[in-house]
Design an enzyme around this catalytic site. Sequence first.
Site, PDB file in Angstrom:
ATOM      1  CD  GLU A  42      39.376  61.168  63.480  1.00  0.00           C
ATOM      2  OE1 GLU A  42      39.443  62.371  63.322  1.00  0.00           O
ATOM      3  OE2 GLU A  42      39.746  60.182  63.223  1.00  0.00           O
ATOM      4  NE  ARG A  82      46.793  66.270  49.870  1.00  0.00           N
ATOM      5  CZ  ARG A  82      47.956  66.119  49.552  1.00  0.00           C
ATOM      6  NH1 ARG A  82      48.577  66.794  49.049  1.00  0.00           N
ATOM      7  NH2 ARG A  82      48.383  64.823  50.406  1.00  0.00           N
ATOM      8  CE1 TYR A 135      48.585  65.921  58.649  1.00  0.00           C
ATOM      9  CE2 TYR A 135      48.285  68.215  57.962  1.00  0.00           C
ATOM     10  CZ  TYR A 135      47.856  66.742  58.114  1.00  0.00           C
ATOM     11  OH  TYR A 135      46.749  66.449  57.348  1.00  0.00           O
TER      12      TYR A 135
HETATM   13  P1  FAD Z   1      46.681  70.092  52.742  1.00  0.00           P
HETATM   14  O1  FAD Z   1      46.272  71.260  54.066  1.00  0.00           O
HETATM   15  O2  FAD Z   1      46.359  70.665  51.498  1.00  0.00           O
HETATM   16  O3  FAD Z   1      48.121  69.802  52.706  1.00  0.00           O
HETATM   17  C1  FAD Z   1      48.736  68.666  52.110  1.00  0.00           C
HETATM   18  C2  FAD Z   1      50.194  69.081  51.787  1.00  0.00           C
HETATM   19  O4  FAD Z   1      50.107  70.240  50.877  1.00  0.00           O
HETATM   20  C3  FAD Z   1      51.165  69.478  52.891  1.00  0.00           C
HETATM   21  O5  FAD Z   1      52.397  68.987  53.104  1.00  0.00           O
HETATM   22  C4  FAD Z   1      51.102  70.953  52.769  1.00  0.00           C
HETATM   23  O6  FAD Z   1      52.264  71.747  53.524  1.00  0.00           O
HETATM   24  C5  FAD Z   1      51.020  71.179  51.281  1.00  0.00           C
HETATM   25  N1  FAD Z   1      50.332  72.320  50.922  1.00  0.00           N
HETATM   26  C6  FAD Z   1      49.227  72.995  51.431  1.00  0.00           C
HETATM   27  N2  FAD Z   1      48.784  74.277  50.701  1.00  0.00           N
HETATM   28  C7  FAD Z   1      49.640  74.367  49.922  1.00  0.00           C
HETATM   29  C8  FAD Z   1      49.814  75.228  48.765  1.00  0.00           C
HETATM   30  N3  FAD Z   1      48.969  76.402  48.704  1.00  0.00           N
HETATM   31  N4  FAD Z   1      51.050  75.231  48.183  1.00  0.00           N
HETATM   32  C9  FAD Z   1      51.962  74.132  48.381  1.00  0.00           C
HETATM   33  N5  FAD Z   1      51.806  73.328  49.046  1.00  0.00           N
HETATM   34  C10 FAD Z   1      50.751  73.287  50.059  1.00  0.00           C
HETATM   35  N6  FAD Z   1      41.934  61.910  55.606  1.00  0.00           N
HETATM   36  C11 FAD Z   1      40.985  61.267  54.964  1.00  0.00           C
HETATM   37  O7  FAD Z   1      40.931  61.016  53.836  1.00  0.00           O
HETATM   38  N7  FAD Z   1      39.693  61.326  55.535  1.00  0.00           N
HETATM   39  C12 FAD Z   1      39.698  62.033  56.815  1.00  0.00           C
HETATM   40  O8  FAD Z   1      38.218  61.866  57.577  1.00  0.00           O
HETATM   41  C13 FAD Z   1      40.696  62.454  57.441  1.00  0.00           C
HETATM   42  N8  FAD Z   1      40.913  63.096  58.928  1.00  0.00           N
HETATM   43  C14 FAD Z   1      41.930  63.618  59.294  1.00  0.00           C
HETATM   44  C15 FAD Z   1      41.514  64.180  60.464  1.00  0.00           C
HETATM   45  C16 FAD Z   1      42.770  64.868  61.108  1.00  0.00           C
HETATM   46  C17 FAD Z   1      42.539  65.842  62.420  1.00  0.00           C
HETATM   47  C18 FAD Z   1      43.993  65.017  60.504  1.00  0.00           C
HETATM   48  C19 FAD Z   1      45.181  65.586  61.003  1.00  0.00           C
HETATM   49  C20 FAD Z   1      44.119  64.219  59.161  1.00  0.00           C
HETATM   50  C21 FAD Z   1      43.008  63.496  58.614  1.00  0.00           C
HETATM   51  N9  FAD Z   1      43.053  62.946  57.144  1.00  0.00           N
HETATM   52  C22 FAD Z   1      42.096  62.216  56.811  1.00  0.00           C
HETATM   53  C23 FAD Z   1      44.293  62.946  56.617  1.00  0.00           C
HETATM   54  C24 FAD Z   1      44.757  63.921  55.692  1.00  0.00           C
HETATM   55  O9  FAD Z   1      43.774  63.808  54.533  1.00  0.00           O
HETATM   56  C25 FAD Z   1      46.110  63.647  55.121  1.00  0.00           C
HETATM   57  O10 FAD Z   1      46.857  64.029  56.020  1.00  0.00           O
HETATM   58  C26 FAD Z   1      46.269  64.657  53.873  1.00  0.00           C
HETATM   59  O11 FAD Z   1      47.482  64.059  53.376  1.00  0.00           O
HETATM   60  C27 FAD Z   1      46.546  65.829  53.857  1.00  0.00           C
HETATM   61  O12 FAD Z   1      45.498  66.531  53.994  1.00  0.00           O
HETATM   62  P2  FAD Z   1      45.345  68.289  54.613  1.00  0.00           P
HETATM   63  O13 FAD Z   1      43.964  68.466  54.616  1.00  0.00           O
HETATM   64  O14 FAD Z   1      46.123  68.524  55.716  1.00  0.00           O
HETATM   65  O15 FAD Z   1      46.122  68.956  53.206  1.00  0.00           O
END
Ligand code: FAD
Length: 285
Positions: free
Chosen positions: A16, A106, A142
């Site tokens: 990455e 997200r 996670y």
């Molecule tokens: P989600 O999958 O939407 O989850 C967020 C929270 O909501 C979790 O607690 C989940 O349990 C909860 N949730 C999900 N779906 C639901 C539902 N239907 N109902 C109720 N609760 C729900 N951030 C950046 O800004 N830019 C990047 O380039 C970036 N790259 C990343 C790469 C990796 C490999 C990882 C692990 C993280 C990265 N992040 C990045 C960080 C990420 O944006 C954050 O961790 C963010 O807080 C959550 O994103 P997510 O896509 O996992 O969200």
Amino acid sequence: MKTADLFKRKTVLSYEVFPPKPTSPIETIYNTINELKTLSPDFISVTYGAGGGKNTHSTFQIASTIKSYGIESVAHLACIGLKKEDVSAKLAELQSLGIDNILALRGDLPDGEYTPGDFPYASDLVSYIKGYGDFNVLAACYPEGHIEAKSKVEDIQNLKIKVDAGADHLISQLFFDNEYFYAFLERCQLAGITAPIEAGIMPVTNKKQIERMTSLCGATVPRKFLSMMNRYEDNPTALRDAGIAYAVDQIVDLIAQGVGGIHLYTMNNPYIARKIHEAIHSLIA
Ligand code: FAD
């Protein structure tokens, strides 16, 4: 090439990188990618600034340039605050650049007031992308539970929603104790999550970096790791070498346990990626 297909052949090793700040010349990242290319990665992913992405252009541009170097690329896309029309425009741009792989996120919630947009969760973005076109969609997971989740069980249920929405391949948050990752894999199995999962490994090379990362993502810092940081915090070369050794130790164990892939958070440091690659490349069959 869709990254989910890579797992059929071998243990995946990917890197990455993040776009340089607007004040740094774009060439710095191209030098990094040139060096990473010599390590023959399966793909390189490029992070994205959440909140509309002031560096969107460079994320997509860098992902496109990686492809032109003959390496598969993944463009990250964070949907917080975005409207459907914003996302459609970004997907059209990715299609025109020939990028097949999107890490759908997200993004972190901003401090204070913000406009939520049309995508409350990453799963909403995943299904929108799948409905838009023939993209391979990656998503984040996670091992210790997402920092906002009330429980690991709830987090896995939400991950299952994301995979059912169309996520083809998962990449994990960094962790420093492999036991959390193995327990997470078991929870995924119980939940019926069968998408390939890459383990996210961050070689930690300075104390500030670890303090920042753990406060952001809540990863547990094992005693062994803490002793290393405390002992070498005033000796940057020793700390760098110890951080590399720790990451290699984690990776050897993960590969021996048969994990599908390793995703290295390079922090744009090709020296560290090279040292790790030298230590483990014979283990990746
Ligand atoms: P989600 O999958 O939407 O989850 C967020 C929270 O909501 C979790 O607690 C989940 O349990 C909860 N949730 C999900 N779906 C639901 C539902 N239907 N109902 C109720 N609760 C729900 N951030 C950046 O800004 N830019 C990047 O380039 C970036 N790259 C990343 C790469 C990796 C490999 C990882 C692990 C993280 C990265 N992040 C990045 C960080 C990420 O944006 C954050 O961790 C963010 O807080 C959550 O994103 P997510 O896509 O996992 O969200």
